[in-house]
Enzyme design. Structure first.
Site, PDB file in Angstrom:
ATOM      1  N   LYS A  41      89.467 -23.635  32.354  1.00  0.00           N
ATOM      2  CA  LYS A  41      90.391 -23.353  31.284  1.00  0.00           C
ATOM      3  C   LYS A  41      90.130 -24.311  30.116  1.00  0.00           C
ATOM      4  O   LYS A  41      90.179 -23.700  28.970  1.00  0.00           O
ATOM      5  CB  LYS A  41      91.796 -23.412  31.964  1.00  0.00           C
ATOM      6  CG  LYS A  41      92.180 -22.320  32.873  1.00  0.00           C
ATOM      7  CD  LYS A  41      93.210 -22.670  33.830  1.00  0.00           C
ATOM      8  CE  LYS A  41      93.365 -21.728  34.904  1.00  0.00           C
ATOM      9  NZ  LYS A  41      94.368 -21.937  35.743  1.00  0.00           N
ATOM     10  N   GLN A  83      98.926 -25.761  37.328  1.00  0.00           N
ATOM     11  CA  GLN A  83      98.015 -25.352  38.386  1.00  0.00           C
ATOM     12  C   GLN A  83      98.370 -25.282  39.637  1.00  0.00           C
ATOM     13  O   GLN A  83      99.130 -26.101  40.253  1.00  0.00           O
ATOM     14  CB  GLN A  83      96.841 -26.146  38.315  1.00  0.00           C
ATOM     15  CG  GLN A  83      95.309 -25.778  39.071  1.00  0.00           C
ATOM     16  CD  GLN A  83      95.002 -24.535  38.595  1.00  0.00           C
ATOM     17  OE1 GLN A  83      94.813 -24.035  37.199  1.00  0.00           O
ATOM     18  NE2 GLN A  83      94.678 -23.574  39.127  1.00  0.00           N
ATOM     19  N   ASP A 106     101.078 -18.189  32.490  1.00  0.00           N
ATOM     20  CA  ASP A 106     100.790 -17.609  33.939  1.00  0.00           C
ATOM     21  C   ASP A 106     101.472 -16.415  34.410  1.00  0.00           C
ATOM     22  O   ASP A 106     101.315 -15.672  35.160  1.00  0.00           O
ATOM     23  CB  ASP A 106     100.956 -18.700  34.830  1.00  0.00           C
ATOM     24  CG  ASP A 106      99.650 -19.354  35.307  1.00  0.00           C
ATOM     25  OD1 ASP A 106      98.437 -18.582  35.128  1.00  0.00           O
ATOM     26  OD2 ASP A 106      99.491 -20.305  35.816  1.00  0.00           O
TER      27      ASP A 106
END
Ligand code: NDP
Length: 265
Positions: A41, A83, A106
């Site tokens: 990322k 994450q 997300d």
């Protein structure tokens, strides 16, 4: 046909070049797979020219410490993600709920998942969004999704439905799974088991999307699909690596740029 997720992702990233937005990524603990994803990322942000900042907390951090870090990152960044998976002792729901819905790149905040449910605009989960981009028009097709996680299977089923597909969702309690998968015009596997989808489970001419990221006994990266034999009968198939994975990252960057522009709009 092999569906080239890497090339499709490169095109999306190219279209984002020059955009200005800041992404913050928080990781808790030392999970090796998560470390690779976070690094990918960061690298993708640098490639496109987006600013990124990643913070790592030790696996011993408390829910309160993680929340405090999320709040701090939210003050700096346009988009923030935590994450997953988080260590078991951390209240993941509480942590994800701390990210303001408009910075939730997300798409995992309950408000954003609720929006998806009723077909309203908002950040959507990256892996299913990437799959939708690869698939294009699915109207009227029978799409069978194997897997019902909150991050992949369920949101994907909603997006397919929104795009006028007929959707079947299968999971570990599904009886006679192959009877369902053999009906699929589009078969998507998000299970996490190597060689789980074998050629006898696939209708000739079907499109097969392999979300799985697994390691073989020899340590080689592979998906859920028995690629060789299935690719002989499918009309199109995503490889692992180089299929869904790169699209997930490209969608994250797109979500980040969108959060920034929706704020300034
Ligand atoms: P989860 O473990 O959360 O979900 C797996 C799903 O598979 C569950 O719904 C489970 O059913 C179902 N399942 C397990 N065994 C069977 C079975 N025998 N028959 C039918 N269904 C079964 O995984 P995720 O959704 O998070 O991820 C799935 C895979 O995708 C993993 O390999 C992961 O690494 C990969 N992944 C890849 C991404 C990418 O960018 N390419 C992004 C995210 C994930 P039940 O609900 O009943 O337990």
């Amino acid at each position: 046909m092999i569906i080239d997720g890497k090339a499709a992702a490169a095109e999306i990233k190219n279209s984002l070049r020059g955009a200005k937005a800041k992404l913050a990524v928080l990781m808790v603990g030392e999970d090796p797979a998560s470390s690779v994803y976070v690094r990918n990322k960061e690298r993708a942000c640098a490639e496109v020219g987006l600013q990124s900042c990643s913070r790592r907390l030790p696996a011993t951090a408390t829910t309160e410490e993680v929340i405090a870090s999320v709040e701090e990152l939210c003050r700096w960044a346009d988009g923030v993600l935590v994450q997953l998976p988080l260590p078991d002792h951390i209240d993941a729901k509480k942590v994800l709920g701390t990210i303001p819905p408009e910075k939730d790149v997300d798409g995992f905040h309950p408000n954003n998942l609720g929006r998806l449910m009723i077909g309203e605009d908002g950040p959507v989960p990256c892996t299913p969004a990437g799959i939708m981009r690869l698939l294009g028009d699915v109207a009227g097709k029978h799409c069978v999704v194997v897997g019902r996680s909150n991050t992949v299977g369920k949101p994907l089923a909603l997006m397919l439905l929104q795009a006028d597909a007929t959707v079947t969702v299968c999971h570990s309690k599904t009886k006679d799974l192959a009877a369902f998968t053999r009906q699929a015009d589009v078969l998507i596997s998000a299970v996490g088991k190597p060689c789980f989808i074998t050629a006898d489970m696939v209708k000739p001419g079907a499109i097969v999307i392999d979300v799985g990221i697994n390691r073989t006994a020899e340590g080689k990266l592979c998906g859920d699909v028995d690629f060789g034999p299935v690719s002989e009968i499918a009309s199109a198939i995503t490889p692992v690596p180089g299929g869904v994975g790169p699209m997930t990252v490209a969608m994250l960057l797109e979500n980040t740029v969108r959060t920034k522009s929706s704020k300034t709009a």
